[in-house]
Write an enzyme that holds these catalytic residues in place. Structure first.
Site, PDB file in Angstrom:
ATOM      1  N   ASN A  81       0.855  -1.183   0.000  1.00  0.00           N
ATOM      2  CA  ASN A  81       0.000   0.000   0.000  1.00  0.00           C
ATOM      3  C   ASN A  81       0.900   1.246   0.000  1.00  0.00           C
ATOM      4  O   ASN A  81       1.663   1.470   0.946  1.00  0.00           O
ATOM      5  CB  ASN A  81      -0.886  -0.037   1.255  1.00  0.00           C
ATOM      6  N   ASP A  84      -0.076   4.436  -0.161  1.00  0.00           N
ATOM      7  CA  ASP A  84      -0.786   5.662   0.232  1.00  0.00           C
ATOM      8  C   ASP A  84       0.131   6.656   0.952  1.00  0.00           C
ATOM      9  O   ASP A  84       0.035   7.868   0.756  1.00  0.00           O
ATOM     10  CB  ASP A  84      -1.923   5.341   1.216  1.00  0.00           C
ATOM     11  N   HIS A  85       0.996   6.118   1.824  1.00  0.00           N
ATOM     12  CA  HIS A  85       1.774   7.034   2.669  1.00  0.00           C
ATOM     13  C   HIS A  85       2.846   7.789   1.901  1.00  0.00           C
ATOM     14  O   HIS A  85       3.313   8.833   2.348  1.00  0.00           O
ATOM     15  CB  HIS A  85       2.369   6.288   3.858  1.00  0.00           C
ATOM     16  N   ARG A 132       3.031  18.660   1.394  1.00  0.00           N
ATOM     17  CA  ARG A 132       3.769  19.849   0.983  1.00  0.00           C
ATOM     18  C   ARG A 132       3.325  20.379  -0.373  1.00  0.00           C
ATOM     19  O   ARG A 132       3.895  21.357  -0.866  1.00  0.00           O
ATOM     20  CB  ARG A 132       5.280  19.528   0.919  1.00  0.00           C
ATOM     21  N   HIS A 144      -5.680   3.431  -1.631  1.00  0.00           N
ATOM     22  CA  HIS A 144      -7.005   3.786  -1.121  1.00  0.00           C
ATOM     23  C   HIS A 144      -7.332   5.186  -1.626  1.00  0.00           C
ATOM     24  O   HIS A 144      -6.704   6.163  -1.218  1.00  0.00           O
ATOM     25  CB  HIS A 144      -6.972   3.752   0.416  1.00  0.00           C
ATOM     26  N   ARG A 179      -9.465   7.925  -1.159  1.00  0.00           N
ATOM     27  CA  ARG A 179     -10.431   8.348  -0.144  1.00  0.00           C
ATOM     28  C   ARG A 179     -11.313   9.459  -0.690  1.00  0.00           C
ATOM     29  O   ARG A 179     -10.909  10.224  -1.565  1.00  0.00           O
ATOM     30  CB  ARG A 179      -9.703   8.834   1.119  1.00  0.00           C
ATOM     31  N   ARG A 237      -7.138  12.713   0.589  1.00  0.00           N
ATOM     32  CA  ARG A 237      -6.068  13.231   1.440  1.00  0.00           C
ATOM     33  C   ARG A 237      -4.680  12.711   1.025  1.00  0.00           C
ATOM     34  O   ARG A 237      -3.679  13.304   1.354  1.00  0.00           O
ATOM     35  CB  ARG A 237      -6.331  12.899   2.910  1.00  0.00           C
ATOM     36  N   GLU A 285      -8.648   0.210  -2.945  1.00  0.00           N
ATOM     37  CA  GLU A 285      -9.501   0.251  -1.746  1.00  0.00           C
ATOM     38  C   GLU A 285     -10.433   1.445  -1.879  1.00  0.00           C
ATOM     39  O   GLU A 285      -9.995   2.547  -2.235  1.00  0.00           O
ATOM     40  CB  GLU A 285      -8.660   0.440  -0.493  1.00  0.00           C
ATOM     41  N   THR A 325      -8.152   3.484   8.316  1.00  0.00           N
ATOM     42  CA  THR A 325      -9.375   2.685   8.389  1.00  0.00           C
ATOM     43  C   THR A 325      -9.443   1.993   9.748  1.00  0.00           C
ATOM     44  O   THR A 325      -8.586   1.179  10.080  1.00  0.00           O
ATOM     45  CB  THR A 325      -9.374   1.625   7.254  1.00  0.00           C
ATOM     46  N   GLU A 379     -10.760  -9.672   3.354  1.00  0.00           N
ATOM     47  CA  GLU A 379      -9.486  -9.289   3.971  1.00  0.00           C
ATOM     48  C   GLU A 379      -9.750  -9.089   5.456  1.00  0.00           C
ATOM     49  O   GLU A 379     -10.579  -8.237   5.827  1.00  0.00           O
ATOM     50  CB  GLU A 379      -8.956  -7.987   3.337  1.00  0.00           C
ATOM     51  N   HIS A 432      -3.482  -4.494   7.927  1.00  0.00           N
ATOM     52  CA  HIS A 432      -3.636  -3.329   8.786  1.00  0.00           C
ATOM     53  C   HIS A 432      -2.753  -3.440  10.027  1.00  0.00           C
ATOM     54  O   HIS A 432      -2.915  -4.351  10.826  1.00  0.00           O
ATOM     55  CB  HIS A 432      -5.084  -3.069   9.223  1.00  0.00           C
ATOM     56  N   GLY A 433      -1.808  -2.506  10.100  1.00  0.00           N
ATOM     57  CA  GLY A 433      -0.938  -2.416  11.274  1.00  0.00           C
ATOM     58  C   GLY A 433       0.200  -3.426  11.270  1.00  0.00           C
ATOM     59  O   GLY A 433       0.935  -3.525  12.259  1.00  0.00           O
TER      60      GLY A 433
HETATM   61  N1  PXP Z   1      -5.832  -3.113   4.289  1.00  0.00           N
HETATM   62  C1  PXP Z   1      -6.774  -2.155   4.274  1.00  0.00           C
HETATM   63  C2  PXP Z   1      -8.150  -2.511   3.834  1.00  0.00           C
HETATM   64  C3  PXP Z   1      -6.460  -0.829   4.634  1.00  0.00           C
HETATM   65  O1  PXP Z   1      -7.419   0.121   4.607  1.00  0.00           O
HETATM   66  C4  PXP Z   1      -5.131  -0.521   4.983  1.00  0.00           C
HETATM   67  C5  PXP Z   1      -4.769   0.893   5.319  1.00  0.00           C
HETATM   68  O2  PXP Z   1      -4.968   1.711   4.220  1.00  0.00           O
HETATM   69  C6  PXP Z   1      -4.183  -1.549   4.961  1.00  0.00           C
HETATM   70  C7  PXP Z   1      -4.558  -2.841   4.646  1.00  0.00           C
HETATM   71  C8  PXP Z   1      -2.751  -1.307   5.281  1.00  0.00           C
HETATM   72  O3  PXP Z   1      -2.594  -0.925   6.606  1.00  0.00           O
HETATM   73  P1  PXP Z   1      -1.193  -0.389   7.113  1.00  0.00           P
HETATM   74  O4  PXP Z   1      -0.926   0.890   6.399  1.00  0.00           O
HETATM   75  O5  PXP Z   1      -1.383  -0.229   8.575  1.00  0.00           O
HETATM   76  O6  PXP Z   1      -0.179  -1.445   6.765  1.00  0.00           O
END
Ligand code: PXP
Length: 244
Positions: free
Chosen positions: A7, A9-10, A18, A43, A45, A49, A70, A101, A150, A191-192
């Protein structure tokens, strides 16, 4: 072998913070795939963001493996998914005020999740539901006719490492994983997850794919920091030798 979907996103979060053109999640996705990722997760959103509509379109052109979008179960996202045609979409709950999420989907028959899941399937797009690791939610997901679930690993990841609560959360994940297998669902988790807590989740029965973002991007920052400073140091040193 369990597939890894990164993922990114970050990476986009840093860019949006910025208002620059970098770091580019598309470039990051290329590097992820070169590193062995089986696919890329983003994702999009409602508040845009981090990931932008253009990122998703460009990723559709550039990702060689699987592209997993996502999204919330809304008409706007359904329209975008139909246009972009990712390999599959993961439906997730979305709240504006959340940092990430926070929980799994409420899976109830006749609601937006079912409607959007069916429309995606009709458009030839695979559907996954992001759900809490509860047997009854797995069974409800199977009744909606989706192919994949998932499991939300957040509660396991938040529990103190290797303590009794982590063991309890792992058992919850195992029960839900077995229920997914019994219901004929493909199984993912995420997630996490990070380098420390990942092992027991990666060996869940029947697990096929993992979605990992924050922990991996955080590690990439640390792995790249020294080299990035060395590059900058060299530029400064060259410039200061030449003088103004
Ligand atoms: N799976 C889903 C459905 C998520 O929404 C996210 C966070 O966007 C992740 C996995 C990944 O989570 P993390 O960024 O904590 O690894």
């Amino acid at each position: 072998m369990v597939r890894l979907y990164v993922n990114v996103d970050h990476v986009a979060t840093l860019r949006q913070q910025r208002g620059t053109r970098y770091p580019d999640p598309v470039t990051a996705a290329v590097l992820c795939e070169l590193g062995g990722a089986d696919g890329i997760t983003v994702h999009l959103r409602e508040d845009r963001r981090h990931i932008q509509d253009r990122d998703v379109r460009v990723l559709r052109e550039t990702v060689r493996g699987v592209l997993n979008l996502e999204m919330a179960a809304t008409d706007e996202m359904l329209r975008i998914a139909r246009e972009v045609k990712p390999d599959f979409c993961t439906l997730v709950p979305e709240k504006r005020e959340e940092r990430t999420t926070e929980g799994g989907l409420a899976v109830t028959p006749g609601g937006a999740v079912e409607r959007v899941a069916r429309a995606l399937a009709e458009a030839g797009i695979g559907v996954s539901l992001f759900i809490d690791p509860e047997v009854r939610v797995v069974e409800a997901s199977a009744r909606l006719g989706v192919g994949t679930v998932e499991l939300h690993t957040g509660d396991y990841c938040l529990a103190p490492a290797r303590g009794p609560e982590a063991a309890r959360q792992l058992q919850r994940l195992e029960l839900a994983a077995r229920a997914a297998g019994d219901a004929g669902l493909r199984l993912g988790a995420g997630h996490g997850l990070d380098y420390d807590n990942l092992g027991p989740v990666a060996s869940l029965p029947g697990l096929e794919e993992l979605n990992i973002g924050h922990g991996l991007v955080a590690r990439a920052v640390m792995l790249g920091m020294r080299g990035a400073v060395e590059e900058l140091r060299a530029i400064i040193d060259r410039a200061s030798k030449v003088g103004p």
